[in-house]
Design an enzyme around this catalytic site. Sequence first.
Site, PDB file in Angstrom:
ATOM      1  N   ARG A 149     -23.972 -14.784 -32.679  1.00 12.76           N
ATOM      2  CA  ARG A 149     -23.218 -15.938 -33.175  1.00 12.76           C
ATOM      3  C   ARG A 149     -23.898 -16.360 -34.472  1.00 12.76           C
ATOM      4  NH1 ARG A 149     -24.145 -17.241 -27.557  1.00 12.76           N
ATOM      5  NH2 ARG A 149     -22.177 -17.283 -26.376  1.00 12.76           N
ATOM      6  N   LYS A 173     -26.105 -20.544 -26.616  1.00 14.89           N
ATOM      7  CA  LYS A 173     -25.496 -21.819 -26.209  1.00 14.89           C
ATOM      8  C   LYS A 173     -26.273 -22.405 -25.030  1.00 14.89           C
ATOM      9  CE  LYS A 173     -20.707 -21.185 -27.669  1.00 14.89           C
ATOM     10  NZ  LYS A 173     -19.316 -21.096 -27.221  1.00 14.89           N
ATOM     11  N   HIS A 245     -17.927 -14.863 -37.065  1.00 14.55           N
ATOM     12  CA  HIS A 245     -17.592 -14.477 -35.690  1.00 14.55           C
ATOM     13  C   HIS A 245     -16.844 -13.147 -35.627  1.00 14.55           C
ATOM     14  CE1 HIS A 245     -18.841 -16.920 -32.392  1.00 14.55           C
ATOM     15  NE2 HIS A 245     -17.784 -16.627 -31.675  1.00 14.55           N
ATOM     16  N   ARG A 248     -19.070 -10.389 -34.797  1.00 13.71           N
ATOM     17  CA  ARG A 248     -19.423 -10.386 -33.363  1.00 13.71           C
ATOM     18  C   ARG A 248     -18.312  -9.740 -32.533  1.00 13.71           C
ATOM     19  NH1 ARG A 248     -22.517 -13.173 -29.325  1.00 13.71           N
ATOM     20  NH2 ARG A 248     -21.277 -14.468 -27.909  1.00 13.71           N
ATOM     21  N   HIS A 271     -22.516 -13.948 -22.751  1.00 13.31           N
ATOM     22  CA  HIS A 271     -21.385 -14.636 -22.126  1.00 13.31           C
ATOM     23  C   HIS A 271     -21.706 -14.934 -20.668  1.00 13.31           C
ATOM     24  CE1 HIS A 271     -18.287 -12.784 -25.112  1.00 13.31           C
ATOM     25  NE2 HIS A 271     -18.805 -13.908 -25.563  1.00 13.31           N
ATOM     26  N   TYR A 280     -12.989 -10.853 -25.916  1.00 10.00           N
ATOM     27  CA  TYR A 280     -13.674 -10.421 -27.135  1.00 10.00           C
ATOM     28  C   TYR A 280     -13.379  -8.970 -27.470  1.00 10.00           C
ATOM     29  CZ  TYR A 280     -16.665 -14.304 -28.462  1.00 10.00           C
ATOM     30  OH  TYR A 280     -17.139 -15.475 -28.949  1.00 10.00           O
TER      31      TYR A 280
END
Length: 301
Positions: A149, A173, A245, A248, A271, A280
């Site tokens: 990210r 995250k 992004h 990614r 994830h 994705y």
Amino acid sequence: MTTWQSYIKEYQNYLRLERSLSKNTIENYTFDIEKLVLFLKQYDIKMSPITITGEVIQQFIYEIATTVNPRSQARLISGLKSFFNYLIFEDYRTDTPLELIEIPRVGRKLPDTLSTQEIDALIAAIDLSTPEGERNKVMLETLYSCGLRVSELVALKISDLFFEEGFIKITGKGNKQRFVPIEAATIKLITDYVNFVRVSNSIQKGFEDTLFLNRRGRQLTRAMVFTIIKNLAVKINLNKTISPHTFRHSFATHLLENGADLRSIQLMLGHESITTTEVYVHLDRKFLSEVLNQYHPRSSK
């Protein structure tokens, strides 16, 4: 509306301390509730988070639906559901006023991807005659080859590089950490950047360990990485809407196309749910059929 603010503050503390959510995510959740508070104020509806009814929420949703698209509406309802579920969890309420409110069905938007040729063209368009150009090349190679990210890229530290083991440590995250494999070619690029380019930077106090620095010797902003990529896309006349992004998404898609399994891609991307990984990598039913035919013991190969 003081009552609302006290409950919102408690909810924010819960999201931060117990669910370890990032500042940005907590702000998004809060923004949804504040929209509801604004609606109540506008129509002089004196209801607290404990007394508000499903009818009032429904009225609010109807009004919002006239100004936002279904995707934003779905996110808003989801955010409110989370808040009222928290109130039930804390025994402030025994039910949720969103019980009968359905989230609008929205198709998942498949992200754009770049081909390896397009990624090569973008990187080849970088002007390497300046230290910033050298840095940008290493940065984009790292972004793509590790599937990071943009927030993870700009926060990367020299102390996060475990090159002897072939990994870099990423803080993603919710401050969740993961180790991502890094290939030899990218290791060499980063090593050369640190030894021959970064050393010429006048590094500001507090940024001695930050890997990618701006001209003022501080951490790059996410917006700056976005601008660098946008400018390169214009330079090569790439007619796609791309952002950091996109690199990614492309990393994940290319891994899948070359035979990597979903679980490994999920771990590398960080994830929590494999469903997110499926989006994705543009996972389609044809791919699943091929996997079944190739690997299931009952398939007639």
